[in-house]
Scaffold this active site. Structure first.
Site, PDB file in Angstrom:
ATOM      1  N   ASP A   1     -70.947  18.174 -21.943  1.00 24.34           N
ATOM      2  CA  ASP A   1     -69.716  18.379 -22.710  1.00 24.34           C
ATOM      3  C   ASP A   1     -70.088  18.891 -24.108  1.00 24.34           C
ATOM      4  O   ASP A   1     -70.827  19.879 -24.192  1.00 24.34           O
ATOM      5  CB  ASP A   1     -68.865  17.102 -22.725  1.00 24.34           C
ATOM      6  CG  ASP A   1     -67.410  17.400 -23.030  1.00 24.34           C
ATOM      7  OD1 ASP A   1     -66.927  18.465 -22.611  1.00 24.34           O
ATOM      8  OD2 ASP A   1     -66.759  16.605 -23.715  1.00 24.34           O
TER       9      ASP A   1
ATOM     10  N   ASP B   1     -73.010  19.692 -17.232  1.00 22.23           N
ATOM     11  CA  ASP B   1     -73.228  19.902 -18.676  1.00 22.23           C
ATOM     12  C   ASP B   1     -73.076  18.573 -19.414  1.00 22.23           C
ATOM     13  O   ASP B   1     -72.642  17.587 -18.834  1.00 22.23           O
ATOM     14  CB  ASP B   1     -72.194  20.899 -19.220  1.00 22.23           C
ATOM     15  CG  ASP B   1     -70.777  20.452 -18.870  1.00 22.23           C
ATOM     16  OD1 ASP B   1     -70.271  20.863 -17.819  1.00 22.23           O
ATOM     17  OD2 ASP B   1     -70.197  19.623 -19.612  1.00 22.23           O
TER      18      ASP B   1
HETATM   19  N1  LIG Z   1     -67.367  19.296 -19.971  1.00 22.77           N
HETATM   20  C1  LIG Z   1     -66.383  19.416 -19.096  1.00 22.77           C
HETATM   21  N2  LIG Z   1     -65.115  19.064 -19.423  1.00 22.77           N
HETATM   22  C2  LIG Z   1     -64.120  19.174 -18.511  1.00 22.77           C
HETATM   23  N3  LIG Z   1     -64.281  19.657 -17.271  1.00 22.77           N
HETATM   24  C3  LIG Z   1     -65.510  20.022 -16.910  1.00 22.77           C
HETATM   25  N4  LIG Z   1     -65.976  20.525 -15.749  1.00 22.77           N
HETATM   26  C4  LIG Z   1     -67.291  20.734 -15.897  1.00 22.77           C
HETATM   27  N5  LIG Z   1     -67.706  20.380 -17.144  1.00 22.77           N
HETATM   28  C5  LIG Z   1     -66.606  19.933 -17.789  1.00 22.77           C
END
Ligand SMILES: Nc1ncnc2[nH]cnc12
Ligand SMILES: CSC[C@H]1O[C@H](OP(=O)(O)O)[C@H](O)[C@@H]1O
Length: 299
Positions: free
Chosen positions: A220, A218
């Site tokens: 974030d 992703d």
């Molecule tokens: N955006 C994110 N922040 C922290 N841990 C994660 N694991 C997968 N995506 C994450």
């Protein structure tokens, strides 16, 4: 190289895999068995799966346990690393789901990280302490030798892979605020996750070579064109990439097992000059406990 170091190279390689979110077992092992290991630091996240892949011994441990019952802040990192040490593991490949902090690291990309910024606050970070104090170097927290093998194998498999990057470890379990995400971007961090510290540091103290392949799931919450991260989005990308991660693990185990050579990063002799407590000031009970992970220098 001292005699002590030379003998390290004749140690039979045993490859450990720590599976993160979405990777709760591995397939294709012969002689496979889930084994229970109790350590002086308590129980690991689950039983450990031992077996053989193309003639190479390996040990798999799901970091959050099968069924993902353990939160990143509550993983018993000490017990996990100590259990791997007890089973003779020499090299650990850690697989982690991460958010991207850079435009060019799109979901689906694999990043062989080479640096860490540790922002965790609630975790005990060392096997050592009062009674036996030691300071290992974390200047290069990941084993470059394993990192190179991960990168080359990922390329051979045709995966989208990047060599190098900084993994920012946050406490969690909540995801970051937008302000935090942008702060970490301004620091130059590449990816964000919740688990690689103290795991990498404890592996270094236990003189186990350790490297991480981070799977971007992703963006974030900083990216204007993408929704903020959610578990649903993470699982969707993980599911789409599960077979790639599994193929990489299956290729890396024999590759590492058949070609282990001197570790130029020095991970496997990290304790050579690390212990500072004078012998007469060492607590015998603590020394006994630490022989689990530091027997090479304490016996
Ligand atoms: N955006 C994110 N922040 C922290 N841990 C994660 N694991 C997968 N995506 C994450
Ligand atoms: C399910 S998203 C958050 C979760 O995923 C990552 O775990 P791991 O490194 O074990 O793959 C992240 O660090 C969080 O623990």
């Amino acid at each position: 190289m001292s005699n002590n170091d030379a003998s390290l190279m004749s140690v039979k390689p045993v490859i450990g895999i720590i599976g993160g979110s979405g990777l709760y077992d591995i397939s294709g092992l012969t002689d496979q068995q889930w084994v229970t290991v109790e350590t002086p630091w308590g129980s690991p996240s689950d039983q450990l799966l031992t077996g053989n892949l193309n003639g190479v011994s390996c040990v798999f441990l799901p970091r959050h346990g099968r069924g993902h019952g353990i939160s990143p802040s509550e993983v018993n990192y000490h017990a996990n690393i100590a259990a791997m040490k007890k089973l003779g593991v020499t090299d650990i490949v850690s697989v982690s789901a991460v958010g991207s902090l850079k435009e060019e690291l799109a979901p689906g990309t694999f990043v062989v990280v080479d640096q860490v910024i540790d922002r965790t606050r609630l975790r005990n970070k060392s096997f050592f302490g009062t009674g036996l104090v030691a300071h290992v170097s974390l200047a290069d927290p990941f084993c470059q030798r394993i990192g190179q093998v991960l990168f080359e194998n990922a390329k051979t498999l045709g995966l989208s892979v990047v060599q190098g990057g900084t993994y920012l470890v946050m406490e969690g379990p909540q995801f970051s605020t937008r302000a935090e995400s942008n702060l970490y971007r301004s620091w130059g961090a590449s990816v964000i996750g919740m688990t690689n510290m103290p795991e990498a540091a404890l592996a270094r103290e236990a003189e186990i070579c350790y490297a991480t392949v981070a799977m971007v799931t992703d963006y974030d919450c900083w990216h204007e064109d993408h929704d903020a991260v959610s578990v649903e989005a993470v699982i969707k990308t993980l599911t789409a990439n599960a077979s790639n991660a599994r193929s990489l693990v299956s290729k890396v185990i024999p590759s590492l097992g058949h070609t282990r050579k001197e570790c130029y990063a020095g991970c496997c002799h990290a304790l050579n000059h690390a212990i500072i407590t004078a012998p007469h000031k060492r607590d015998p009970q603590i020394v006994e406990k630490l022989k689990w992970i530091a027997g090479r220098v304490l016996s």
